[in-house]
Scaffold this motif. Structure first.
Motif, short mmCIF file in Angstrom:
data_model
loop_
_atom_site.label_atom_id
_atom_site.label_comp_id
_atom_site.label_asym_id
_atom_site.label_seq_id
_atom_site.Cartn_x
_atom_site.Cartn_y
_atom_site.Cartn_z
N TYR A 136 -15.12 -50.04 2.75
CA TYR A 136 -15.13 -48.64 3.15
C TYR A 136 -13.77 -48.21 3.70
CZ TYR A 136 -15.72 -49.62 8.21
OH TYR A 136 -15.55 -50.02 9.51
N ARG A 137 -13.02 -49.16 4.29
CA ARG A 137 -11.68 -48.82 4.78
C ARG A 137 -10.70 -48.69 3.61
NH1 ARG A 137 -11.15 -48.46 10.03
NH2 ARG A 137 -12.67 -49.46 11.42
N VAL B 32 -23.71 -45.02 1.00
CA VAL B 32 -23.56 -45.47 2.39
C VAL B 32 -22.10 -45.85 2.66
CG1 VAL B 32 -24.20 -47.25 4.05
CG2 VAL B 32 -25.96 -46.24 2.57
N THR B 33 -21.50 -46.56 1.73
CA THR B 33 -20.10 -46.96 1.89
C THR B 33 -19.19 -45.75 1.88
OG1 THR B 33 -20.50 -49.10 0.83
CG2 THR B 33 -18.22 -48.33 0.89
N ILE B 34 -19.43 -44.81 0.98
CA ILE B 34 -18.63 -43.59 0.91
C ILE B 34 -18.76 -42.80 2.20
CG2 ILE B 34 -18.40 -41.35 -0.22
CD1 ILE B 34 -17.23 -43.63 -1.83
N ARG B 35 -19.97 -42.70 2.71
CA ARG B 35 -20.16 -41.94 3.95
C ARG B 35 -19.40 -42.60 5.10
NH1 ARG B 35 -25.41 -41.79 4.00
NH2 ARG B 35 -25.46 -39.93 2.69
N ARG B 36 -19.40 -43.91 5.19
CA ARG B 36 -18.64 -44.59 6.25
C ARG B 36 -17.14 -44.33 6.09
NH1 ARG B 36 -20.05 -50.65 7.72
NH2 ARG B 36 -18.80 -49.97 9.53
N GLU C 114 -20.60 -36.96 -2.19
CA GLU C 114 -20.69 -38.40 -1.94
C GLU C 114 -21.05 -39.14 -3.21
OE1 GLU C 114 -23.38 -39.04 1.27
OE2 GLU C 114 -22.11 -38.04 2.76
N ALA C 115 -21.93 -38.55 -4.03
CA ALA C 115 -22.31 -39.19 -5.29
C ALA C 115 -21.12 -39.28 -6.24
CB ALA C 115 -23.45 -38.42 -5.94
N GLU C 116 -20.33 -38.22 -6.31
CA GLU C 116 -19.15 -38.21 -7.19
C GLU C 116 -18.11 -39.20 -6.72
OE1 GLU C 116 -19.20 -33.58 -8.77
OE2 GLU C 116 -18.41 -34.04 -6.78
N LEU C 117 -17.89 -39.26 -5.41
CA LEU C 117 -16.94 -40.23 -4.87
C LEU C 117 -17.45 -41.66 -5.08
CD1 LEU C 117 -15.92 -38.45 -1.54
CD2 LEU C 117 -14.46 -38.82 -3.53
N GLY C 118 -18.76 -41.84 -4.94
CA GLY C 118 -19.33 -43.16 -5.18
C GLY C 118 -19.10 -43.63 -6.60
N ALA C 119 -19.25 -42.71 -7.56
CA ALA C 119 -19.00 -43.07 -8.96
C ALA C 119 -17.52 -43.36 -9.20
CB ALA C 119 -19.47 -41.93 -9.86
N LEU D 229 -12.39 -40.95 8.23
CA LEU D 229 -11.44 -39.84 8.10
C LEU D 229 -11.79 -38.68 9.02
CD1 LEU D 229 -11.03 -39.89 4.22
CD2 LEU D 229 -9.50 -40.88 5.93
N ARG D 230 -13.09 -38.49 9.26
CA ARG D 230 -13.48 -37.45 10.21
C ARG D 230 -13.04 -37.81 11.62
NH1 ARG D 230 -19.62 -35.79 10.19
NH2 ARG D 230 -19.85 -37.96 10.84
#
Length: 265
Positions: A6-7, A43-47, A31-36, A52-53
């Protein structure tokens, strides 16, 4: 050396932000597009996005998604004026795009407010630093708009162009959600939160000379009211309950609170 996935993704997205791939306030891929794109779970994308937030680079809103962090556009309700002038004063570039311009039979609301059967109707999109931040429709009685051109209203505001002295305005603001047209013009998801505003501008003799309706992405806009000192109430001045009425504009809207401003000349 083992890296944390995730980092790694946060570092990759940070590089894209630093390169200017996404402008301030711009919606990020889902999140789905970034995951792809990164072959990772949501879950990893959200972390990654939460990292970044925490750095102040991105933010999120319920029903909207993740977007590049940006200072909201603050609009003062203390006096009659244009957001363009406030943007220039804050060092931001302002632009407007006229989408529609023409004389039409007055819609019911415009007829009721302006007392005119025919009106000049102008629909435009306002930009800040190249990004859309407002969708605006203005109606003007045909006798006052007869000499106005499309080029003129693209360069200057109606407040500067009308051949009458302005006396003030009343502005109502309520919460709503973006319809399909709002979403397309403002680059936000359909159903995301927006602010819908209606302003009635009057001349010094009390005649209603402009009716305008504005749609602002809620994540980019703040309305600021200067509160006068009062020894009897702590409530903000100019606020009133709407008694079950909804904002008078197209699209879905929730029961609202109006901010009615008796504007300066």
């Amino acid at each position: 050396m083992r890296t944390i996935r995730y980092r790694e993704i946060a570092d990759a997205i940070r590089l894209r932000l630093d390169a200017g791939e996404f402008a301030a306030g711009r919606l990020l891929p889902s999140e789905a597009e970034l995951g792809a794109a990164y072959e990772a779970s949501r879950v990893t994308i959200r972390r990654s996005l939460e990292v970044l937030r925490d750095e102040g680079l991105v933010d999120s809103r319920q029903g909207f998604g993740w977007f590049v962090a940006a200072d909201p556009l603050q609009q003062s309700l203390a006096r009659l004026g244009t957001i363009e002038h406030q943007l220039v004063d804050s060092g931001r570039e302002s632009d407007r795009q006229v989408l529609e311009f023409g004389f039409v039979d007055a819609p019911a609301r415009a007829r009721a407010v302006l007392g005119a059967a025919t009106v000049l109707e102008v629909r435009r999109r306002n930009l800040a630093d190249g990004e859309p931040f407002a969708l605006v429709t203005v109606w003007c009685p045909d006798d006052l708009g007869a000499e106005l051109s499309r080029a003129a209203v693209e360069r200057r505001s109606f407040l500067e162009l009308l051949p009458v002295e302005l006396g003030g305005a009343t502005q109502s603001i309520g919460a709503a959600v973006a319809d399909a047209d709002d979403a397309s013009q403002l680059n936000v998801p359909e159903g995301s939160p927006v602010l819908r505003c209606e302003r009635v501008t009057r001349s010094t003799d009390g005649r209603a000379v402009l009716l305008s309706q504005h749609v602002f992405p809620a994540h980019l806009t703040e309305f600021v009211v200067d509160l006068p000192h009062s020894s009897t109430s702590m409530a903000p001045s100019g606020l009133r309950l709407v008694d079950g009425r909804t904002v008078r504009s197209t699209g879905a809207a929730a029961p609202a609170i109006d901010a009615a401003t008796a504007a300066d000349r």
